[in-house]
Each structure stands twice: as C-alpha cells, then as structure tokens.
Design a protein around this motif. Structure first.
Motif, PDB file in Angstrom:
ATOM      1  N   VAL A  77      18.161  66.859  27.661  1.00  0.00           N
ATOM      2  CA  VAL A  77      16.830  66.807  28.266  1.00  0.00           C
ATOM      3  C   VAL A  77      16.884  66.079  29.597  1.00  0.00           C
ATOM      4  CG1 VAL A  77      14.527  65.808  28.019  1.00  0.00           C
ATOM      5  CG2 VAL A  77      15.576  67.010  26.102  1.00  0.00           C
ATOM      6  N   VAL A  78      17.576  64.959  29.634  1.00  0.00           N
ATOM      7  CA  VAL A  78      17.683  64.197  30.877  1.00  0.00           C
ATOM      8  C   VAL A  78      18.393  65.014  31.954  1.00  0.00           C
ATOM      9  CG1 VAL A  78      18.769  62.192  31.939  1.00  0.00           C
ATOM     10  CG2 VAL A  78      17.552  61.942  29.771  1.00  0.00           C
ATOM     11  N   ALA A  79      19.486  65.693  31.576  1.00  0.00           N
ATOM     12  CA  ALA A  79      20.246  66.466  32.553  1.00  0.00           C
ATOM     13  C   ALA A  79      19.438  67.627  33.110  1.00  0.00           C
ATOM     14  CB  ALA A  79      21.541  66.973  31.916  1.00  0.00           C
ATOM     15  N   LEU A  80      18.612  68.257  32.275  1.00  0.00           N
ATOM     16  CA  LEU A  80      17.846  69.417  32.719  1.00  0.00           C
ATOM     17  C   LEU A  80      16.536  69.047  33.401  1.00  0.00           C
ATOM     18  CD1 LEU A  80      18.350  71.810  29.659  1.00  0.00           C
ATOM     19  CD2 LEU A  80      19.580  71.801  31.838  1.00  0.00           C
ATOM     20  N   LYS A  81      15.881  68.034  32.897  1.00  0.00           N
ATOM     21  CA  LYS A  81      14.529  67.727  33.378  1.00  0.00           C
ATOM     22  C   LYS A  81      14.528  66.761  34.544  1.00  0.00           C
ATOM     23  CE  LYS A  81       9.958  66.357  31.705  1.00  0.00           C
ATOM     24  NZ  LYS A  81       9.160  65.918  30.534  1.00  0.00           N
ATOM     25  N   PHE A  82      15.523  65.895  34.619  1.00  0.00           N
ATOM     26  CA  PHE A  82      15.484  64.840  35.626  1.00  0.00           C
ATOM     27  C   PHE A  82      16.613  64.956  36.641  1.00  0.00           C
ATOM     28  CE2 PHE A  82      13.343  63.107  31.868  1.00  0.00           C
ATOM     29  CZ  PHE A  82      12.124  62.761  32.420  1.00  0.00           C
ATOM     30  N   ASN A  83      17.157  66.132  36.806  1.00  0.00           N
ATOM     31  CA  ASN A  83      18.130  66.303  37.885  1.00  0.00           C
ATOM     32  C   ASN A  83      17.399  66.433  39.225  1.00  0.00           C
ATOM     33  OD1 ASN A  83      17.848  69.350  38.644  1.00  0.00           O
ATOM     34  ND2 ASN A  83      17.960  69.306  36.390  1.00  0.00           N
ATOM     35  N   GLU A  84      18.134  66.386  40.306  1.00  0.00           N
ATOM     36  CA  GLU A  84      17.534  66.354  41.638  1.00  0.00           C
ATOM     37  C   GLU A  84      16.721  67.612  41.943  1.00  0.00           C
ATOM     38  OE1 GLU A  84      18.892  65.715  46.310  1.00  0.00           O
ATOM     39  OE2 GLU A  84      20.379  65.882  44.702  1.00  0.00           O
ATOM     40  N   LYS A  85      17.180  68.758  41.461  1.00  0.00           N
ATOM     41  CA  LYS A  85      16.478  70.005  41.756  1.00  0.00           C
ATOM     42  C   LYS A  85      15.163  70.110  40.998  1.00  0.00           C
ATOM     43  CE  LYS A  85      17.126  75.023  41.788  1.00  0.00           C
ATOM     44  NZ  LYS A  85      18.078  76.124  41.488  1.00  0.00           N
ATOM     45  N   ALA A  86      15.188  69.760  39.691  1.00  0.00           N
ATOM     46  CA  ALA A  86      13.977  69.881  38.883  1.00  0.00           C
ATOM     47  C   ALA A  86      13.009  68.734  39.114  1.00  0.00           C
ATOM     48  CB  ALA A  86      14.343  69.946  37.403  1.00  0.00           C
ATOM     49  N   ASN A  87      13.496  67.609  39.587  1.00  0.00           N
ATOM     50  CA  ASN A  87      12.649  66.428  39.756  1.00  0.00           C
ATOM     51  C   ASN A  87      13.007  65.740  41.078  1.00  0.00           C
ATOM     52  OD1 ASN A  87      10.644  64.567  38.779  1.00  0.00           O
ATOM     53  ND2 ASN A  87      12.298  63.152  38.233  1.00  0.00           N
ATOM     54  N   MET A 127      20.795  77.016  37.767  1.00  0.00           N
ATOM     55  CA  MET A 127      21.316  75.815  37.096  1.00  0.00           C
ATOM     56  C   MET A 127      22.647  75.423  37.722  1.00  0.00           C
ATOM     57  SD  MET A 127      22.212  75.231  33.068  1.00  0.00           S
ATOM     58  CE  MET A 127      20.543  75.539  32.551  1.00  0.00           C
ATOM     59  N   ASN A 128      22.811  74.154  38.024  1.00  0.00           N
ATOM     60  CA  ASN A 128      24.046  73.678  38.621  1.00  0.00           C
ATOM     61  C   ASN A 128      25.226  73.880  37.675  1.00  0.00           C
ATOM     62  OD1 ASN A 128      22.641  72.895  40.899  1.00  0.00           O
ATOM     63  ND2 ASN A 128      22.330  70.790  40.148  1.00  0.00           N
ATOM     64  N   SER A 129      26.427  73.948  38.254  1.00  0.00           N
ATOM     65  CA  SER A 129      27.623  74.208  37.447  1.00  0.00           C
ATOM     66  C   SER A 129      27.886  73.083  36.454  1.00  0.00           C
ATOM     67  CB  SER A 129      28.829  74.400  38.365  1.00  0.00           C
ATOM     68  OG  SER A 129      29.048  73.243  39.156  1.00  0.00           O
ATOM     69  N   TRP A 130      27.648  71.829  36.876  1.00  0.00           N
ATOM     70  CA  TRP A 130      27.910  70.718  35.956  1.00  0.00           C
ATOM     71  C   TRP A 130      26.935  70.709  34.791  1.00  0.00           C
ATOM     72  CZ3 TRP A 130      24.411  66.860  34.844  1.00  0.00           C
ATOM     73  CH2 TRP A 130      23.304  66.748  35.707  1.00  0.00           C
ATOM     74  N   ILE A 131      25.700  71.161  35.026  1.00  0.00           N
ATOM     75  CA  ILE A 131      24.723  71.260  33.934  1.00  0.00           C
ATOM     76  C   ILE A 131      25.146  72.351  32.963  1.00  0.00           C
ATOM     77  CG2 ILE A 131      22.331  71.755  33.374  1.00  0.00           C
ATOM     78  CD1 ILE A 131      21.521  70.583  36.026  1.00  0.00           C
TER      79      ILE A 131
END
Length: 294
Positions: free
Chosen positions: A80-90, A1-5
C-alpha cells in the motif's frame, strides 16, 4: 507503474505463493517429519508420541498462524505504501507528524499478540516442568561419548549404551542413531528421567517425546514423558560435548507392559554385576599350634 514497484509486487506475490506452498505441503504431509527419527527434507517437528510433544505441536502451529498473519499484514502495508505514497501517485507528501489512533494501535496490538503467546507458553512450560507421579524411574548419565542407564525401581541394574558402528548396522537400523543397548519402557506409563553427567555438560534430547534436558556434572535434573505409541524412538546429545559429540545417540524402545516385565527379568541377568570372589586372609598359625600339628 515504475519498474521497482512492479518488481516489488512480483516479489510479494512470490512470497505469498511460497508461504501457501509450504502450508500446503505441511497439510498434505508430503515433507512432514516422521515419528521417532529425522526424515529427509523434513519441514516440521518430528511426530508426537507423548502428551507433552502434542502440546508442543499445538503451540508451534499456533505460533505459525500468528507469524504468517503478521508477515502478510506487513507485506500488505508495504505494498500500500509503495503504490499509494510514491512520488507519482502522491506528488505532495503529507506533513502529518502524529496520529493518535495509529500510535495506540501499533502499541496495543503487539502487546495483545504477546499476551496471546504468553498464556499457552506458560501452560506448556508448567506441563513440562510439573512432574506427575511416576510409574517408572530411569537414571541417565552422560559420558564422553556414550550414555549409561540405571533402573532403580526395577532391581537397580545398569548398562552402557554406545552407538552401533556403520559396518555393524543391521537391516532397519538408522545410521548414527542405532545403539547396542536400547532403553526399554512400557507404553502409556509415566517415566521419570533423572539426568546427570560424569565429565562435561551433555544434553538428553528425545524430540518425539518433547524431552530436552541438560546433563550437568554434580547435579541431578529431572524430566518426564509418557510414550503413547509402541516403537523405537531416537534422539541425540544436544550439547556440544567434545570431538565425538555427534556419535552418542539415544534409543528408547516402547513396548507393552507384559513385554517390559519380561525384558526387566532378562536385563537383571544380562546386566548383573559380576562380583569379585571374596579373598579371605589366612593368618599364620602360632608356634604352639604348628608344634601340636606336627
């Protein structure tokens, strides 16, 4: 998980913990406001001592529930948006531009929330503005910077009410709130308050009664309250009216009906106006009358 998340998740957890902490404090009464006057570190409205204020309390908590629910919903969506639709996950973003169901939901749900808020708010406004048949009338006049009170139904006596200086406070009298002459009303009686001003705009506010009404020069506004508990209740002018605006408090003492009747009789004597002695003009006697007197 990214630091900002991770940071966003920690912030969200802290916010949720803070919300529940405030609700817990409110529920246990640790920092609840007192009745009749402000309390140190209060986080809520003053205690209710009238039916109108009880309704204001109910409406306030109803709004608090809606606000907390909306905040938590938005917070959950953000997570949900931060976790599911970030560049790494999506890595391949969706190119969807319209979604009929979502657009209907985010239009209809806010409308339903506003309707749910509007109905009790209109009922509360009607309760505040619809004056019932009064048992007693008190006329209030705001001055720079004190209040005058008149009891037209109890002998039409009147008196001024000024703040007690800090050096003259007696034990139990609150600073900046105690006055030399308190308004006295009977408990469980409907009091009609007629408010005006003699100079500039003032505002007659009594938080524990749910009363706040402007005092305007040349105009008579009306409000009402029904005090349900005996005691002394404090308020202040709530309209910036000049350099001593902070020093024109309001104090209302609620007593039993028998004590009120006794106070009225005493007040009629204490606040009776002293009339100037009549001056009878002395006519000069006619010349003949003077001669005959001699």
């Amino acid at each position: 998980m990214n630091s900002w998340i991770r940071s966003a998740a920690h912030t969200a957890a802290g916010l949720v913990a803070g919300v529940f902490g405030v609700l817990l404090l409110a529920g246990t009464g640790v920092a609840m406001a007192g009745t009749g006057q402000p309390s140190p570190w209060q986080i809520n409205l003053q205690g209710a001592a009238s039916p109108v204020m009880e309704s204001i309390h109910s409406f306030h908590f109803f709004l608090l529930v809606i606000i907390v629910a909306v905040v938590l919903l938005v917070l959950a969506l953000l997570i949900v948006v931060a976790l599911k639709f970030n560049e790494k996950a999506n890595p391949v973003p969706s190119r969807t531009t319209h979604h009929t169901l979502i657009e209907v939901v985010w239009t209809v749900v806010p409308v339903l929330i506003l309707v749910a808020i509007a109905i009790p708010s209109f009922r509360l406004l009607f309760l505040e503005l619809d004056l019932p048949k009064a048992d007693l009338t008190v006329k209030v006049t705001g001055h720079q910077w004190y209040w005058s009170y008149e009891y037209p139904d109890n002998g039409a006596f009147s008196f001024d009410s000024l703040m007690v200086a800090e050096a003259d406070l007696k034990p139990g009298q609150p600073r900046l709130l105690a006055v030399d002459n308190e308004v006295v009303v009977p408990v469980n009686k409907i009091v009609r308050v007629q408010v005006t001003a003699a100079d500039v705009i003032h505002s007659f506010a009594m938080p524990s009664f749910g009363v706040k009404i402007d005092a305007l020069p040349g105009r008579l506004n009306e409000s009402w309250f029904q005090a349900t508990k005996e005691g002394v209740y404090y308020g202040q002018c709530s309209e910036l009216c000049g350099k001593d605006h902070a020093f024109m408090p309001i104090a209302i003492r609620v007593v039993s009906e028998a004590d009120f009747a006794s106070w009225v009789e005493e007040a009629k004597q204490k606040y009776a106006s002293v009339e100037a002695p009549a001056q009878v003009a002395q006519a000069e006697p006619a010349a003949g009358a003077v001669s005959s007197a001699r």
